[in-house]
Write an enzyme that holds these catalytic residues in place. Sequence first.
Site, mmCIF file in Angstrom:
data_model
loop_
_atom_site.group_PDB
_atom_site.id
_atom_site.type_symbol
_atom_site.label_atom_id
_atom_site.label_comp_id
_atom_site.label_asym_id
_atom_site.label_seq_id
_atom_site.Cartn_x
_atom_site.Cartn_y
_atom_site.Cartn_z
ATOM 1 N N ARG A 133 0.863 -1.287 -0.106
ATOM 2 C CA ARG A 133 -0.035 -0.031 0.084
ATOM 3 C C ARG A 133 1.043 1.299 -0.042
ATOM 4 N NH1 ARG A 133 -1.780 0.805 4.438
ATOM 5 N NH2 ARG A 133 -1.136 -1.188 5.521
ATOM 6 N N TYR B 116 -1.792 -3.405 -6.892
ATOM 7 C CA TYR B 116 -1.425 -4.389 -5.835
ATOM 8 C C TYR B 116 -2.455 -4.038 -4.617
ATOM 9 C CZ TYR B 116 1.257 -6.868 -2.294
ATOM 10 O OH TYR B 116 1.664 -7.777 -1.453
ATOM 11 N N LYS C 239 -9.390 -2.369 1.839
ATOM 12 C CA LYS C 239 -8.985 -1.250 2.644
ATOM 13 C C LYS C 239 -9.880 -0.121 2.296
ATOM 14 C CE LYS C 239 -7.125 -3.865 5.467
ATOM 15 N NZ LYS C 239 -5.544 -4.139 5.384
ATOM 16 N N HIS D 297 -10.385 -2.594 11.534
ATOM 17 C CA HIS D 297 -9.323 -3.606 11.131
ATOM 18 C C HIS D 297 -8.903 -4.624 12.113
ATOM 19 C CE1 HIS D 297 -4.752 -3.425 9.518
ATOM 20 N NE2 HIS D 297 -5.612 -4.375 8.931
ATOM 21 N N SER E 120 -0.990 -3.616 10.447
ATOM 22 C CA SER E 120 -0.648 -4.550 9.542
ATOM 23 C C SER E 120 0.563 -5.471 9.717
ATOM 24 C CB SER E 120 -0.672 -3.814 8.002
ATOM 25 O OG SER E 120 -1.641 -2.961 7.726
ATOM 26 N N CYS F 180 1.010 -7.712 11.615
ATOM 27 C CA CYS F 180 1.346 -7.652 13.204
ATOM 28 C C CYS F 180 0.489 -9.081 13.777
ATOM 29 C CB CYS F 180 0.921 -6.597 13.795
ATOM 30 S SG CYS F 180 2.123 -5.250 13.447
ATOM 31 N N ASP G 95 -9.109 -10.136 8.870
ATOM 32 C CA ASP G 95 -8.331 -8.748 8.499
ATOM 33 C C ASP G 95 -9.429 -7.455 9.016
ATOM 34 O OD1 ASP G 95 -6.357 -7.373 7.619
ATOM 35 O OD2 ASP G 95 -7.413 -6.545 6.168
ATOM 36 N N ARG H 77 2.047 -11.924 -0.691
ATOM 37 C CA ARG H 77 0.834 -12.359 -0.380
ATOM 38 C C ARG H 77 0.063 -13.433 -1.076
ATOM 39 N NH1 ARG H 77 -1.324 -8.658 3.909
ATOM 40 N NH2 ARG H 77 -0.082 -7.293 4.338
HETATM 41 P P1 GTP Z 1 -2.237 -7.891 7.577
HETATM 42 O O1 GTP Z 1 -2.678 -8.927 6.473
HETATM 43 O O2 GTP Z 1 -1.076 -6.939 6.561
HETATM 44 O O3 GTP Z 1 -3.298 -6.978 7.918
HETATM 45 O O4 GTP Z 1 -1.377 -8.672 8.654
HETATM 46 P P2 GTP Z 1 -1.916 -9.379 9.824
HETATM 47 O O5 GTP Z 1 -2.114 -8.776 10.905
HETATM 48 O O6 GTP Z 1 -2.830 -10.432 9.520
HETATM 49 O O7 GTP Z 1 -0.268 -10.327 10.130
HETATM 50 P P3 GTP Z 1 0.141 -11.789 9.949
HETATM 51 O O8 GTP Z 1 -0.911 -12.663 10.598
HETATM 52 O O9 GTP Z 1 -0.086 -12.116 8.291
HETATM 53 O O10 GTP Z 1 1.240 -11.895 10.766
HETATM 54 C C1 GTP Z 1 2.502 -11.003 10.055
HETATM 55 C C2 GTP Z 1 3.945 -11.597 10.343
HETATM 56 O O11 GTP Z 1 3.887 -11.561 11.834
HETATM 57 C C3 GTP Z 1 4.228 -13.050 9.833
HETATM 58 O O12 GTP Z 1 5.502 -12.861 9.690
HETATM 59 C C4 GTP Z 1 4.029 -14.017 11.051
HETATM 60 O O13 GTP Z 1 4.729 -15.027 11.018
HETATM 61 C C5 GTP Z 1 4.330 -13.089 12.557
HETATM 62 N N1 GTP Z 1 3.658 -13.278 13.501
HETATM 63 C C6 GTP Z 1 2.141 -13.506 13.488
HETATM 64 N N2 GTP Z 1 1.746 -13.978 14.864
HETATM 65 C C7 GTP Z 1 2.983 -13.982 15.577
HETATM 66 C C8 GTP Z 1 3.415 -14.408 16.927
HETATM 67 O O14 GTP Z 1 2.570 -14.869 17.823
HETATM 68 N N3 GTP Z 1 4.689 -14.258 17.333
HETATM 69 C C9 GTP Z 1 5.492 -13.851 16.589
HETATM 70 N N4 GTP Z 1 6.995 -13.682 16.803
HETATM 71 N N5 GTP Z 1 5.370 -13.555 15.075
HETATM 72 C C10 GTP Z 1 4.109 -13.691 14.754
HETATM 73 C C1 SPV Z 2 -2.727 -4.685 5.225
HETATM 74 O O1 SPV Z 2 -1.839 -3.795 4.741
HETATM 75 O O2 SPV Z 2 -3.277 -4.540 6.249
HETATM 76 C C2 SPV Z 2 -3.286 -5.816 4.402
HETATM 77 C C3 SPV Z 2 -2.855 -5.809 3.051
HETATM 78 O O3 SPV Z 2 -4.128 -6.271 4.988
HETATM 79 S S1 SPV Z 2 -3.570 -4.650 2.115
HETATM 80 O O4 SPV Z 2 -4.790 -5.352 1.376
HETATM 81 O O5 SPV Z 2 -2.529 -4.440 0.839
HETATM 82 O O6 SPV Z 2 -3.878 -3.541 2.531
HETATM 83 MN MN MN Z 3 -4.701 -5.755 7.144
#
Ligand code: GTP
Ligand code: SPV
Ligand code: MN
Length: 613
Positions: free
Chosen positions: A87, A226, A235, A255, A277, A279, A302, A394
Amino acid sequence: MLRRSPLSIPVTPGLRPAPTNHAGLIAWVEQITALTKPDRVHWCDGSDAEKQAIIADLLAKGTLKELDQAKRPGCYYAASDPRDVARVESRTFICSEDEADAGPTNNWADPIEMRDRLDGLFDGCMAGRTLYVVPFCMGPLGSEISALGVEITDSGYVAISMGVMTRMGKPALDQLGDKGVFVPAVHTLGAPLAKGQADVPWPCNDDKWIVHFPETREIWSYGSGYGGNALLGKKCYALRIASIMARDEGWLAEHMLILKLTDPRGSVKYVAAAFPSACGKTNLAMLQPTLPGWKAETIGDDIAWMRFGDDGRLYAVNPEAGFFGVAPGTSRATNHNALETLASNTIFTNTALTHDGDVWWEGLTKQAPEGLTNWKGQPHDHASGEPAAHPNARFAAPAGQCPAIAAEWEDPRGVPIDAILFGGRRASAVPLVTEAFDWEHGVFMGSTVASEGTAAAENKVGELRRDPFAMLPFCGYNMGDYFAHWLKMGQGRDASKLPRIFFVNWFRKDQDGKFVWPGFGDNSRVLKWISERIDGEADAVDTAVGRVPTQGSLDLSGLDLSQAHLSTLLDVDAEVWREEAALIPAFYEKFGDRLPQALWAQHAALVERLEAR
Ligand code: GTP
Ligand code: SPV
Ligand code: MN
């Protein structure tokens, strides 16, 4: 020769190929067609035949590569232009009539000037391309919480991705009927083709504009193909525009993931959680509890749309139909359910490719296989230290394929939320879990979320920034008003029916920079404490920042965690927190008089509690 979608209809003046009698929609499509001047117009019906035709076109153009269909049936791969990988917050605008309504955290531009600019940019922007009309429904079909949109795009990749991520095509158009309300969203790659000009696999433009008009509830996106820049249901609509609708209509567009948690007695709780994002939302939404007898199921990963029901409880639906998840770090060990979900019908973007037609990313296996092609299309050089997959690579996968999907994930009524979690990536200061004293204190917690930057956006990775409610890039209006809206949502309600609010942090690091908490499936230990708090069964200590588990109340059975690490996770260091608290006023002051007094009072109360320590 390029294969073209056989369903495409050549643009013929006066011809109305529209499969709808919605006069407003037809007029809008004609108007955008006249402006953008595509070679063809195609109304998406969302059928499998249509998907296959668009895929054939994208394969011929080189936008998509077919993965080994024996290993990954229905799966395809795209590598973006290296300048179009996330983004673009600096190019994202909220064009409210009054600048103050966009607030200090959004980019604002004058709507009249912006319309002039967009008129210029969109004039002829689809030349040589197909204009896809993509009707979509955010939320379960037929739900009162759901809402409709129509995206016009000149990207087949976007059209089929919308087919994964939303309820797209005829069902959405049927829902719209002849007079239904929809959010109009126009997307272009910003890469018109002159006659005879060869296309590139990932057309886009260095100039990018992601624009929202709050008053007219319109979205215009230029120059990027993207994710969040281009899949406008996500979003742009389900958060930025929907947050405005929610403010006006008295609900919440957030979110947040939505999770169903069942304890060993069979008692069910629903949890919503907002983390910035990249996290951990997708991971928590799909977690496999390491604690015996506990069960977690996924509702969304999400976005959550939430409304109070007549019974005083807060009901949530997932407006999406797919997961657009971060690939790197996803493995059988950390997220088995995600990997199962990705086994078929998935579009991968910017991962690495294996020599035998499969995808790979850092963290999928301990060792990178030989013969990888990196996301830039070059042979992967292990020695270079560069990752083979882009850190924001992704997958887009249908939610229904998740083995942990909850049976009620498409329930039009939504699910009643018992707990709301806020969180972020914090190497220091913030405990593993803290319970808010009450709703207002919880809103204060949400308003002060700070997190270290990730690859999901263009800000610096690792740098700490405020990301209130994980909505900093997604709130479509003045964030001070948004805080006030959250406060109002809880006011005058039966507190026993309100979701309890917690703050979690999986990302504490020790002096060697290693994560202290194992995270992933072990986060079920924190969920258990939260569940037991709601049931009045778990102990907590009142600290200056909120209620933290007593060491004995957190289930650590079978976990190898040193006493020192446990203390790091649960102790509240008053000195460190005085510094934390001292940073808040500079942030709050940005909002001037739009910052609710109640939050200043919360801050003063925190400072007072810290002084008393
Ligand atoms: P968006 O799609 O961008 O909104 O991200 P999200 O909040 O869904 O994050 P996602 O679950 O994809 O995790 C992002 C990164 O954080 C990945 O590399 C995971 O491996 C890492 N991660 C997720 N949960 C944990 C956790 O409990 N501990 C640690 N150390 N890393 C984590
Ligand atoms: C985020 O960045 O929080 C996402 C990916 O879930 S995007 O759809 O690119 O915003
Ligand atoms: Mn997100």
